[in-house]
Design an enzyme around this catalytic site. Sequence first.
Site, PDB file in Angstrom:
ATOM      1  N   ARG A   1       0.866  -1.192   0.000  1.00 13.55           N
ATOM      2  CA  ARG A   1       0.000   0.000   0.000  1.00 13.55           C
ATOM      3  C   ARG A   1       0.897   1.233   0.000  1.00 13.55           C
ATOM      4  O   ARG A   1       0.903   2.026   0.930  1.00 13.55           O
ATOM      5  CB  ARG A   1      -0.943  -0.007   1.211  1.00 13.55           C
ATOM      6  CG  ARG A   1      -1.790  -1.249   1.423  1.00 13.55           C
ATOM      7  CD  ARG A   1      -2.555  -1.759   0.241  1.00 13.55           C
ATOM      8  NE  ARG A   1      -3.876  -1.231  -0.038  1.00 13.55           N
ATOM      9  CZ  ARG A   1      -5.015  -1.614   0.530  1.00 13.55           C
ATOM     10  NH1 ARG A   1      -5.022  -2.505   1.467  1.00 13.55           N
ATOM     11  NH2 ARG A   1      -6.172  -1.108   0.160  1.00 13.55           N
TER      12      ARG A   1
ATOM     13  N   GLN B   1      -0.234   2.762  -5.826  1.00  8.20           N
ATOM     14  CA  GLN B   1      -1.634   3.207  -5.735  1.00  8.20           C
ATOM     15  C   GLN B   1      -2.419   3.012  -7.037  1.00  8.20           C
ATOM     16  O   GLN B   1      -3.582   2.622  -7.011  1.00  8.20           O
ATOM     17  CB  GLN B   1      -1.677   4.675  -5.341  1.00  8.20           C
ATOM     18  CG  GLN B   1      -2.525   4.912  -4.133  1.00  8.20           C
ATOM     19  CD  GLN B   1      -2.252   6.255  -3.476  1.00  8.20           C
ATOM     20  OE1 GLN B   1      -1.458   7.062  -3.948  1.00  8.20           O
ATOM     21  NE2 GLN B   1      -2.944   6.510  -2.392  1.00  8.20           N
TER      22      GLN B   1
ATOM     23  N   ASP C   1      -3.751  -0.518  -7.266  1.00  6.81           N
ATOM     24  CA  ASP C   1      -4.310  -1.064  -6.033  1.00  6.81           C
ATOM     25  C   ASP C   1      -5.750  -1.549  -6.216  1.00  6.81           C
ATOM     26  O   ASP C   1      -6.722  -0.843  -5.947  1.00  6.81           O
ATOM     27  CB  ASP C   1      -4.231   0.009  -4.934  1.00  6.81           C
ATOM     28  CG  ASP C   1      -4.540  -0.546  -3.572  1.00  6.81           C
ATOM     29  OD1 ASP C   1      -5.072  -1.665  -3.484  1.00  6.81           O
ATOM     30  OD2 ASP C   1      -4.262   0.150  -2.584  1.00  6.81           O
TER      31      ASP C   1
ATOM     32  N   SER D   1      -8.089  -1.417  -3.118  1.00  5.06           N
ATOM     33  CA  SER D   1      -8.727  -0.121  -2.860  1.00  5.06           C
ATOM     34  C   SER D   1      -9.868   0.128  -3.841  1.00  5.06           C
ATOM     35  O   SER D   1     -10.933   0.605  -3.454  1.00  5.06           O
ATOM     36  CB  SER D   1      -7.715   1.024  -2.976  1.00  5.06           C
ATOM     37  OG  SER D   1      -6.818   0.969  -1.907  1.00  5.06           O
TER      38      SER D   1
ATOM     39  N   TYR E   1      -1.927  -2.057   8.075  1.00  6.35           N
ATOM     40  CA  TYR E   1      -3.069  -2.927   8.325  1.00  6.35           C
ATOM     41  C   TYR E   1      -3.328  -3.060   9.824  1.00  6.35           C
ATOM     42  O   TYR E   1      -2.389  -3.033  10.626  1.00  6.35           O
ATOM     43  CB  TYR E   1      -2.815  -4.327   7.747  1.00  6.35           C
ATOM     44  CG  TYR E   1      -2.941  -4.387   6.250  1.00  6.35           C
ATOM     45  CD1 TYR E   1      -4.187  -4.324   5.645  1.00  6.35           C
ATOM     46  CD2 TYR E   1      -1.819  -4.502   5.435  1.00  6.35           C
ATOM     47  CE1 TYR E   1      -4.316  -4.374   4.269  1.00  6.35           C
ATOM     48  CE2 TYR E   1      -1.932  -4.556   4.048  1.00  6.35           C
ATOM     49  CZ  TYR E   1      -3.189  -4.492   3.474  1.00  6.35           C
ATOM     50  OH  TYR E   1      -3.328  -4.544   2.116  1.00  6.35           O
TER      51      TYR E   1
HETATM   52  P1  NAD Z   1      -8.936  -3.475   5.620  1.00  3.44           P
HETATM   53  O1  NAD Z   1      -9.945  -3.806   4.580  1.00  3.44           O
HETATM   54  O2  NAD Z   1      -7.832  -4.425   5.903  1.00  3.44           O
HETATM   55  O3  NAD Z   1      -9.730  -3.232   7.008  1.00  3.44           O
HETATM   56  C1  NAD Z   1     -10.798  -2.318   7.071  1.00  3.44           C
HETATM   57  C2  NAD Z   1     -10.674  -1.426   8.280  1.00  3.44           C
HETATM   58  O4  NAD Z   1     -11.030  -2.169   9.441  1.00  3.44           O
HETATM   59  C3  NAD Z   1      -9.256  -0.890   8.545  1.00  3.44           C
HETATM   60  O5  NAD Z   1      -9.309   0.528   8.569  1.00  3.44           O
HETATM   61  C4  NAD Z   1      -8.918  -1.476   9.910  1.00  3.44           C
HETATM   62  O6  NAD Z   1      -8.114  -0.596  10.687  1.00  3.44           O
HETATM   63  C5  NAD Z   1     -10.292  -1.649  10.508  1.00  3.44           C
HETATM   64  N1  NAD Z   1     -10.341  -2.567  11.660  1.00  3.44           N
HETATM   65  C6  NAD Z   1      -9.698  -3.760  11.842  1.00  3.44           C
HETATM   66  N2  NAD Z   1     -10.012  -4.277  13.042  1.00  3.44           N
HETATM   67  C7  NAD Z   1     -10.890  -3.408  13.638  1.00  3.44           C
HETATM   68  C8  NAD Z   1     -11.580  -3.382  14.865  1.00  3.44           C
HETATM   69  N3  NAD Z   1     -11.421  -4.347  15.761  1.00  3.44           N
HETATM   70  N4  NAD Z   1     -12.388  -2.332  15.129  1.00  3.44           N
HETATM   71  C9  NAD Z   1     -12.544  -1.325  14.244  1.00  3.44           C
HETATM   72  N5  NAD Z   1     -11.925  -1.282  13.062  1.00  3.44           N
HETATM   73  C10 NAD Z   1     -11.099  -2.311  12.754  1.00  3.44           C
HETATM   74  O7  NAD Z   1      -8.331  -2.041   5.375  1.00  3.44           O
HETATM   75  P2  NAD Z   1      -7.976  -1.292   4.017  1.00  3.44           P
HETATM   76  O8  NAD Z   1      -9.087  -0.422   3.639  1.00  3.44           O
HETATM   77  O9  NAD Z   1      -7.506  -2.290   3.029  1.00  3.44           O
HETATM   78  O10 NAD Z   1      -6.760  -0.387   4.481  1.00  3.44           O
HETATM   79  C11 NAD Z   1      -5.593  -0.951   5.099  1.00  3.44           C
HETATM   80  C12 NAD Z   1      -4.493   0.083   5.246  1.00  3.44           C
HETATM   81  O11 NAD Z   1      -3.934   0.406   3.991  1.00  3.44           O
HETATM   82  C13 NAD Z   1      -4.944   1.385   5.838  1.00  3.44           C
HETATM   83  O12 NAD Z   1      -3.918   1.855   6.684  1.00  3.44           O
HETATM   84  C14 NAD Z   1      -5.099   2.281   4.644  1.00  3.44           C
HETATM   85  O13 NAD Z   1      -5.001   3.648   4.966  1.00  3.44           O
HETATM   86  C15 NAD Z   1      -3.920   1.826   3.845  1.00  3.44           C
HETATM   87  N6  NAD Z   1      -4.031   2.124   2.400  1.00  3.44           N
HETATM   88  C16 NAD Z   1      -2.944   2.726   1.801  1.00  3.44           C
HETATM   89  C17 NAD Z   1      -2.984   2.971   0.441  1.00  3.44           C
HETATM   90  C18 NAD Z   1      -1.799   3.590  -0.224  1.00  3.44           C
HETATM   91  O14 NAD Z   1      -1.077   4.335   0.377  1.00  3.44           O
HETATM   92  N7  NAD Z   1      -1.564   3.249  -1.465  1.00  3.44           N
HETATM   93  C19 NAD Z   1      -4.096   2.615  -0.293  1.00  3.44           C
HETATM   94  C20 NAD Z   1      -5.170   2.006   0.360  1.00  3.44           C
HETATM   95  C21 NAD Z   1      -5.117   1.757   1.719  1.00  3.44           C
END
Ligand code: NAD
Length: 379
Positions: A129, A134, A137, A140, A236
């Site tokens: 990520r 991006q 991705d 996303s 994550y």
């Molecule tokens: P994901 O689908 O793995 O999880 C969804 C959300 O659930 C996450 O925000 C996680 O923190 C939350 N979660 C997990 N356990 C929980 C709990 N017990 N209670 C409440 N919430 C809980 O997440 P995602 O959308 O794939 O994102 C994962 C990470 O990647 C994040 O830090 C996001 O900002 C980052 N990201 C970065 C990029 C990039 O820079 N290219 C792009 C997309 C996402």
Amino acid sequence: MIKVGIPKETYPGEKRVALIPANIPQFKKAGAEVIVQSGAGEEAGYPDSEYVKNGAEIVKTREEVFAKADVILQVRALGANPEEGLKDIPLMRERQILIGFMEPFFAKNMIEEVAKKGVISFALELLPRTSRAQSMDVLSSMATISGYKAVILAASYLPKMFPMLTTAAGTILPANIFVIGAGVAGLQAIASAKRLGAVVRAYDIRPATKQEVESLGAKFVELGLESEEAQDQRGYAKDMGEEFYRRQREMLTKVIAESDVVISTAAVLGKRAPILITEEMVKGMRPGSVIVDIAAERGGNCELTKPGEVVEKYGVTIIGPVNIPSSVPYHASQMYSKNITNFCMLFIKNGEININLNDDILSSTLLTKDGSLVNSIFN
Ligand code: NAD
């Protein structure tokens, strides 16, 4: 000439296609031809005629695609298509490149089979990520669609409207929406619910999300449990253990009881989703309330969720949607296709394939090469 092949998706109910006609010119420019199985884009809204117009060759059978192509692009391959996908393995050959969602954490045996055939496979779930990744991705892109569609599903099952309305027949109060997990899907759910006029609150264990939630005009619910510790170095959420989740459920009970709609998206990479809503908590909700459990495919955040079903219990509707992006196949395919095209451009250049494993995007997604499983997730 390098050939890139697009077989029709075979996962039951899957409507997406891995490459849409608009991205074919990018492959041509890089020196690759595109072969498409007839009807591959049909259900997503991309007929054969559009592929032909943009320079693809249409072939009748799946066997022909696998026999001719150096690179196979799929939405769901291997572990992401565990039954129908098995039939593709005999069609694969040494040094053929396979790219798609592969559910690598849950399909080691199947991936071993493919490794033995000498296939070079890349699982797009494992993309880092990072800002450079991006544009590729797919997680996303698909999460964006899931977040949007979850709100539409909730709105259609809720016996109330979302917006506040002042009418000659009196005032309609806005619906209260609570989003659990403010990752990509959660943030899109917040934005979509706000657009429909609901009052939105959200919660995540990663403290960094507070600012993102607030920037969308929603209220961040503080439980005092959020901590930097809850996040691994890739961003994550970590598996926090049962005692943590017990405290979390206790503190979420009141907010959930006050909400008309709960959209839960909490996921932990490679693990079952944590249970954050128990049967007792559902009992405490007002009749007519709706839960959309986007984590259904990972076991669900609600104890009563049945993946792929709509359950009614204590007057509460609990929706456990699976494969949500496939229900918006036109735009899901458009986004997926753009992402996978950008990924392919990392190793297809000037009519040649050159996989540089010093590139972290290629090395972190590579599952099999030279007959072995090569990814660290298998260690
Ligand atoms: P994901 O689908 O793995 O999880 C969804 C959300 O659930 C996450 O925000 C996680 O923190 C939350 N979660 C997990 N356990 C929980 C709990 N017990 N209670 C409440 N919430 C809980 O997440 P995602 O959308 O794939 O994102 C994962 C990470 O990647 C994040 O830090 C996001 O900002 C980052 N990201 C970065 C990029 C990039 O820079 N290219 C792009 C997309 C996402």
